[in-house]
Design an enzyme around this catalytic site. Structure first.
Site, PDB file in Angstrom:
ATOM      1  N   TYR A   1      10.370  -2.327   6.809  1.00 12.36           N
ATOM      2  CA  TYR A   1       8.967  -1.922   6.906  1.00 12.36           C
ATOM      3  C   TYR A   1       8.298  -2.122   5.557  1.00 12.36           C
ATOM      4  O   TYR A   1       8.906  -1.831   4.524  1.00 12.36           O
ATOM      5  CB  TYR A   1       8.864  -0.433   7.274  1.00 12.36           C
ATOM      6  CG  TYR A   1       9.371  -0.089   8.646  1.00 12.36           C
ATOM      7  CD1 TYR A   1      10.732  -0.045   8.902  1.00 12.36           C
ATOM      8  CD2 TYR A   1       8.494   0.204   9.678  1.00 12.36           C
ATOM      9  CE1 TYR A   1      11.206   0.279  10.161  1.00 12.36           C
ATOM     10  CE2 TYR A   1       8.964   0.532  10.938  1.00 12.36           C
ATOM     11  CZ  TYR A   1      10.311   0.564  11.173  1.00 12.36           C
ATOM     12  OH  TYR A   1      10.773   0.879  12.413  1.00 12.36           O
TER      13      TYR A   1
ATOM     14  N   LYS B   1       7.039  -9.523  14.609  1.00 13.20           N
ATOM     15  CA  LYS B   1       7.847  -9.444  13.397  1.00 13.20           C
ATOM     16  C   LYS B   1       8.374 -10.837  13.093  1.00 13.20           C
ATOM     17  O   LYS B   1       8.236 -11.749  13.900  1.00 13.20           O
ATOM     18  CB  LYS B   1       9.029  -8.497  13.597  1.00 13.20           C
ATOM     19  CG  LYS B   1       8.649  -7.103  14.039  1.00 13.20           C
ATOM     20  CD  LYS B   1       9.871  -6.261  14.146  1.00 13.20           C
ATOM     21  CE  LYS B   1       9.690  -5.024  15.001  1.00 13.20           C
ATOM     22  NZ  LYS B   1       8.396  -4.460  15.142  1.00 13.20           N
TER      23      LYS B   1
ATOM     24  N   HIS C   1       3.983  -0.795  10.919  1.00 14.67           N
ATOM     25  CA  HIS C   1       4.895  -1.471  11.834  1.00 14.67           C
ATOM     26  C   HIS C   1       5.903  -2.234  10.999  1.00 14.67           C
ATOM     27  O   HIS C   1       5.612  -2.621   9.876  1.00 14.67           O
ATOM     28  CB  HIS C   1       4.123  -2.459  12.706  1.00 14.67           C
ATOM     29  CG  HIS C   1       3.478  -1.813  13.882  1.00 14.67           C
ATOM     30  ND1 HIS C   1       4.203  -1.176  14.849  1.00 14.67           N
ATOM     31  CD2 HIS C   1       2.200  -1.705  14.242  1.00 14.67           C
ATOM     32  CE1 HIS C   1       3.383  -0.703  15.757  1.00 14.67           C
ATOM     33  NE2 HIS C   1       2.154  -0.992  15.415  1.00 14.67           N
TER      34      HIS C   1
END
Lengths: 199, 311
Positions: free
Chosen positions: B239, B278, B247
């Protein structure tokens, strides 16, 4: 012997030489390059050119930085649209577009749409087969041989590219993985910790 | 929130090969200062199936522990040994002081309970419109309180008397109202106190870490928070700030420099990562760079972020 050559000159070639034949006669390719990886590179090149409308595709067998031969030939080319926009650049582009939109609204233009179309950039492509196994060491060897932006075929364009995108600060390469059924998937690999795009 | 000062290095308890922290101040300190979240694993003892909101202790990954120890922020305490020696070699004075402390707490709790019961009674009477009764009661109370000479109204002396021995306190402690209150018996639930903070033992070895530790260290050095990554099929989820505020950016998988990986894993990881906004991150330590980087102190870890190209 003389008659033979004379006859050949008179005759038109019935068929143009096959790609394989011309490839084998191509003396610019180093003999050290394994034909397997070369075929792979051509396969990826073909896929990019005809299925994804890339242009200016070039095969690189030697590093533009060190002039040492690459472990395998790489490709470079220009996608029809920008392939990668860094999230920070995207924010900047959106702000710019918003400013333009407001300006045009003031002038009475009814253009309400945010238009962001960054110029496409040349990309490096690393052709691989899905069945291959890679290591971090081999991957960094590839990255050590490439620069931020691939060199252009025409040196004239090079100067135009002199003002490279200031947001392009890390090396990146498009990893093309071809499966045995000739499906090709493309993944962008960045050198280092680069934050993801918020698609 | 009041910031409590945590003195470094602080102890990390090693119990059955788990690294645990029992002090809530240390937990918030390492989260704030060292980007380490750990995992809270404590449940309510009689409701252990309640596992949505867990509390202390906090379990640290071996990587997190190693990093804290390597940087000199913490040290490891073998908790079983510390308890054994701590309680076996405790002096009589310390023991008595602790028992006295417990008794005092027991009396306080008993008085507190009584006070609360009285308040409740008062409230109920008020609701029922019986204020007169309260006034009568208060009158009676004021009759008693200015009578300190009886000795029964004050708590202090008799309390001390009962504790002059290590025997459990006699239940003859008087309350402020002249009534007898049995002190509660407290079961101690912590071992610090009575045990002092265990001393720093420099001989303790560093925690054993998996081979993915270099990548973990690399991400931490860049200011990322890392939490265990099993949920996403990787080693760490990284993170960019506190996980409660951000997020995660990366699904990180640590590899050895010459460890072979399947390209299918890259495709799978890249696709999964892009699907959850991601990037898939692989990284490891270059042994050559480690050898040459020892002098200039550069990070020998190399990482690659992978995203789906969208072609």
């Amino acid at each position: 012997m003389d008659i033979e050559t004379a006859r050949r000159e008179h005759l038109k070639p019935a068929v143009s030489p096959s790609p394989l034949q011309s490839l084998l006669q191509d003396s610019t390719l180093p003999s050290t390059t394994h034909p397997g990886v070369l075929t792979l590179a051509f396969q990826i090149q073909h896929n990019l050119q005809y299925q994804h409308s890339w242009t200016g595709l070039r095969l690189h067998t030697h590093s533009p930085l060190t002039n040492a031969p690459f472990p395998r030939p790489l490709l470079s080319g220009l996608p029809p649209h920008r392939l990668y926009v860094h999230p920070d650049e995207q924010i900047e582009l959106l702000k710019e577009a918003e400013r333009k939109r407001k300006a045009s609204k003031k002038e009475g233009g009814g253009n309400d749409v945010l238009k962001i179309e960054p110029e496409p950039e040349r990309e490096w492509i690393l052709p691989t087969r899905l069945s291959e196994k890679w290591t971090l060491g081999r991957l960094s060897e590839i990255f050590d041989g490439i620069g931020l932006v691939p060199p252009d075929a025409e040196t004239a364009r090079q100067e135009e590219d002199g003002q490279v995108n200031p947001w392009r600060t890390t090396k990146r390469i498009v990893l093309a993985a071809a499966d045995s059924d000739s499906t090709v998937v493309y993944y962008i690999v960045h050198d280092g910790v680069v934050k993801p795009r918020q698609n | 929130m009041a910031q409590t000062l945590v003195t470094e290095p602080f102890p990390i308890s090693r119990i059955a090969n788990r690294y645990l922290i029992f002090d809530v101040n240390i937990i918030s300190h390492i989260r704030r200062e060292h980007n380490i979240c750990g995992v809270l694993i404590g449940t309510i003892p009689n409701l252990s199936q309640q596992n949505v909101f867990l509390g202390i202790p906090m379990q640290l990954m071996p990587e997190e522990t190693r990093l804290l120890v390597e940087h000199g922020h913490a040290y490891i305490v073998e908790d079983a040994d510390a308890h054994k020696t701590g309680f076996m070699e405790m002096s009589r004075e310390d023991r008595l002081a602790f028992l006295r402390q417990m008794d005092k707490q027991g009396v306080e709790m008993a008085l507190d309970a009584k006070r609360r019961a009285a308040d409740k009674q008062e409230k109920v009477l008020k609701e029922k419109g019986l204020e007169r009764k309260i006034q009568e009661k208060n009158l009676r109370r004021t009759d008693i309180t200015p009578n300190p000479a009886t000795g029964e109204t004050s708590v202090g002396p008799s309390d001390e008397k009962s504790l002059s021995d290590s025997m459990p306190p006699s239940p003859t402690v008087g309350s402020a109202r002249g009534q007898k209150v049995a002190p509660y018996f407290i079961t101690p639930t912590t071992s610090h106190p009575p045990l002092p903070t265990p001393p720093l033992s420099p001989a303790a070895e560093l925690p054993k870490v998996p081979h993915t530790y270099p990548l973990f260290r690399h991400l931490q050095s860049k200011g990322y928070f890392s939490t265990p990554g099993l949920r996403f099929g990787c080693h760490y989820t990284a993170y960019p700030g506190d996980p409660l505020r951000f997020h995660s950016h990366f699904l990180a998988t640590g590899l050895d420099w010459d460890e072979e990986f399947e390209l299918l894993d890259i495709v799978g990881g890249g696709r999964l990562g892009t699907g959850v906004k991601k990037a898939y991150l692989i990284g490891g330590e270059d042994p050559e760079a480690k050898a040459s980087g020892k002098e200039d102190g550069s990070d020998p870890v190399r990482a690659f972020s992978i995203e789906w190209a969208g072609l």
